[in-house]
Design a protein around this motif. Sequence first.
Motif, PDB file in Angstrom:
ATOM      1  N   LEU A  13       0.822  98.823  68.591  1.00  0.00           N
ATOM      2  CA  LEU A  13       1.683  99.997  68.407  1.00  0.00           C
ATOM      3  C   LEU A  13       2.172 100.140  66.961  1.00  0.00           C
ATOM      4  N   ASP A  14       2.268  99.027  66.239  1.00  0.00           N
ATOM      5  CA  ASP A  14       2.626  99.127  64.808  1.00  0.00           C
ATOM      6  C   ASP A  14       1.511  99.849  64.057  1.00  0.00           C
ATOM      7  N   ALA A  15       0.271  99.508  64.383  1.00  0.00           N
ATOM      8  CA  ALA A  15      -0.871 100.166  63.714  1.00  0.00           C
ATOM      9  C   ALA A  15      -0.903 101.646  64.084  1.00  0.00           C
ATOM     10  N   LEU A  16      -0.619 101.956  65.344  1.00  0.00           N
ATOM     11  CA  LEU A  16      -0.562 103.362  65.774  1.00  0.00           C
ATOM     12  C   LEU A  16       0.460 104.120  64.921  1.00  0.00           C
ATOM     13  N   CYS A  17       1.655 103.537  64.782  1.00  0.00           N
ATOM     14  CA  CYS A  17       2.721 104.199  64.010  1.00  0.00           C
ATOM     15  C   CYS A  17       2.325 104.322  62.551  1.00  0.00           C
ATOM     16  N   SER A  18       1.711 103.287  62.022  1.00  0.00           N
ATOM     17  CA  SER A  18       1.316 103.351  60.614  1.00  0.00           C
ATOM     18  C   SER A  18       0.238 104.414  60.413  1.00  0.00           C
ATOM     19  N   ASN A  19      -0.668 104.560  61.378  1.00  0.00           N
ATOM     20  CA  ASN A  19      -1.681 105.625  61.286  1.00  0.00           C
ATOM     21  C   ASN A  19      -1.025 107.005  61.347  1.00  0.00           C
ATOM     22  N   TYR A  20      -0.041 107.148  62.231  1.00  0.00           N
ATOM     23  CA  TYR A  20       0.669 108.437  62.322  1.00  0.00           C
ATOM     24  C   TYR A  20       1.322 108.761  60.972  1.00  0.00           C
ATOM     25  N   ARG A  21       1.973 107.742  60.384  1.00  0.00           N
ATOM     26  CA  ARG A  21       2.666 107.966  59.094  1.00  0.00           C
ATOM     27  C   ARG A  21       1.692 108.379  58.014  1.00  0.00           C
ATOM     28  N   GLY A  42      -7.503 107.021  76.273  1.00  0.00           N
ATOM     29  CA  GLY A  42      -7.680 105.758  76.991  1.00  0.00           C
ATOM     30  C   GLY A  42      -6.623 104.710  76.683  1.00  0.00           C
ATOM     31  N   LEU A  43      -5.753 104.983  75.706  1.00  0.00           N
ATOM     32  CA  LEU A  43      -4.804 103.935  75.287  1.00  0.00           C
ATOM     33  C   LEU A  43      -3.524 103.915  76.123  1.00  0.00           C
ATOM     34  N   GLY A  44      -3.268 105.005  76.849  1.00  0.00           N
ATOM     35  CA  GLY A  44      -2.036 105.098  77.639  1.00  0.00           C
ATOM     36  C   GLY A  44      -1.123 106.174  77.070  1.00  0.00           C
ATOM     37  N   ALA A  45      -1.140 107.354  77.694  1.00  0.00           N
ATOM     38  CA  ALA A  45      -0.462 108.513  77.109  1.00  0.00           C
ATOM     39  C   ALA A  45       1.052 108.332  77.051  1.00  0.00           C
ATOM     40  N   THR A  46       1.642 107.773  78.104  1.00  0.00           N
ATOM     41  CA  THR A  46       3.106 107.697  78.099  1.00  0.00           C
ATOM     42  C   THR A  46       3.580 106.718  77.025  1.00  0.00           C
ATOM     43  N   MET A  47       2.920 105.585  76.915  1.00  0.00           N
ATOM     44  CA  MET A  47       3.338 104.592  75.910  1.00  0.00           C
ATOM     45  C   MET A  47       3.117 105.136  74.496  1.00  0.00           C
ATOM     46  N   VAL A  48       1.950 105.766  74.274  1.00  0.00           N
ATOM     47  CA  VAL A  48       1.647 106.298  72.937  1.00  0.00           C
ATOM     48  C   VAL A  48       2.650 107.397  72.573  1.00  0.00           C
ATOM     49  N   ALA A  49       2.869 108.336  73.488  1.00  0.00           N
ATOM     50  CA  ALA A  49       3.749 109.472  73.181  1.00  0.00           C
ATOM     51  C   ALA A  49       5.188 109.002  72.944  1.00  0.00           C
ATOM     52  N   LYS A  50       5.657 108.122  73.811  1.00  0.00           N
ATOM     53  CA  LYS A  50       7.030 107.616  73.684  1.00  0.00           C
ATOM     54  C   LYS A  50       7.207 106.867  72.354  1.00  0.00           C
TER      55      LYS A  50
END
Length: 364
Positions: A13-21, A42-50
């Motif tokens: 999730l840190d990498a996800l956030c860093s990619n978003y930034r 495929g990663l999990g919509a609720t966890m990713v969106a939250k």
Amino acid sequence: MSFISAATAIIDLDALCSNYRLLADKAAPAEASAVVKANAYGLGATMVAKTLAEREGCRWFFVATIAEGIEVRSVLPDAHIGVFYGANHAEDAAAIAEHGLIPVLNSLEQVSVWREHAATLGKSHKAIVQVDTGMTRAGMSLEDAAQLAQDASLLAGIEVAYFMSHLACAEMLHHPLNAKQAARFKQLEALFPNAKFSFSNSSGIFLGKGFHKDLVRPGMALYGLNPTPDERNPMRVVVTVQAPVLQQRILTEDECVGYGATFKASKGARLAVVGIGYADGLLRSLSNRGKAYINGYTVPIAGIVSMDLTVLDVSSVPEGVIKDGDMAELIGTHLEADKVAETAGTIGYELFTSITSRVKRVYK
Ligand SMILES: Cc1ncc(COP(=O)(O)O)c(C=O)c1O
């Protein structure tokens, strides 16, 4: 109960956030949404969106279906959630309105369904209008958009948050369709001089400022896939898929491995049987072609990927390095998703959305 002897997808999730930034910074001052359709690829919509909402302040999310929108709404009561499929029936419109979702209206017919629903409630309803600029998939024609511009009654009771279009070839920097779509997009902007606009997917963000408009809609790059396939991947790896070694064997004579006996192994070969197969999303087209990474070694898949099991030829790994229960990486830092997909004859999007529900998602 805690157990690990099954295929696992670790989502960083840190990498996800860093990619978003990275994407949001590149697109600024345009706002960055997150495309979380197909269970966030495929990663999990609720966890990713939250995570993106709470940690990065992401306010806009896109899904394909109403059901996906309702799922995201269950964790984000205040987010803007766009539904790409729009509404074709009054029932769709009612469900969208009930859950405070925002339909992407793709045709004059969908505009009229939403307008009629707004009329029954007697208040203005948000929507996004999608116009096709050359992808020739979803969206109304520029001529239909011109009708909306000329006849205000067609949008009565509809508050258009954005006019949007979708790029067909954004990952190919020099593809002539990019310029053609950009020129048509300008015509769309001229029709609605006071409106807001959305154009770019992940790769579009890398086509330059002219493609950013007011809101960008990245999906794949958030999840670590390469939005600039001709260049080094600027995104961090988000997804690691790994599977346990269930059993090892040393051949006492020449043998064939797996269904169809397609892999010939010689006497003395060492094989590791791992607990992952096509029922987990390990694509069968990786049979005899794909690789795994285990304890510092990259090894080939030996034979046909079966439903639950895959055999690795670990003959090149010194004896004793691999223990039963060790995890082998099939996708991740050592086996880039885009490359694995290419070996399988597909794209990273399909690789990720093929990971089935049997694979436990672990968020770190
Ligand atoms: C309309 C629309 N916008 C944005 C996206 C996100 O695209 P990407 O995952 O390539 O960033 C998609 C995904 O296919 C889409 O259909």
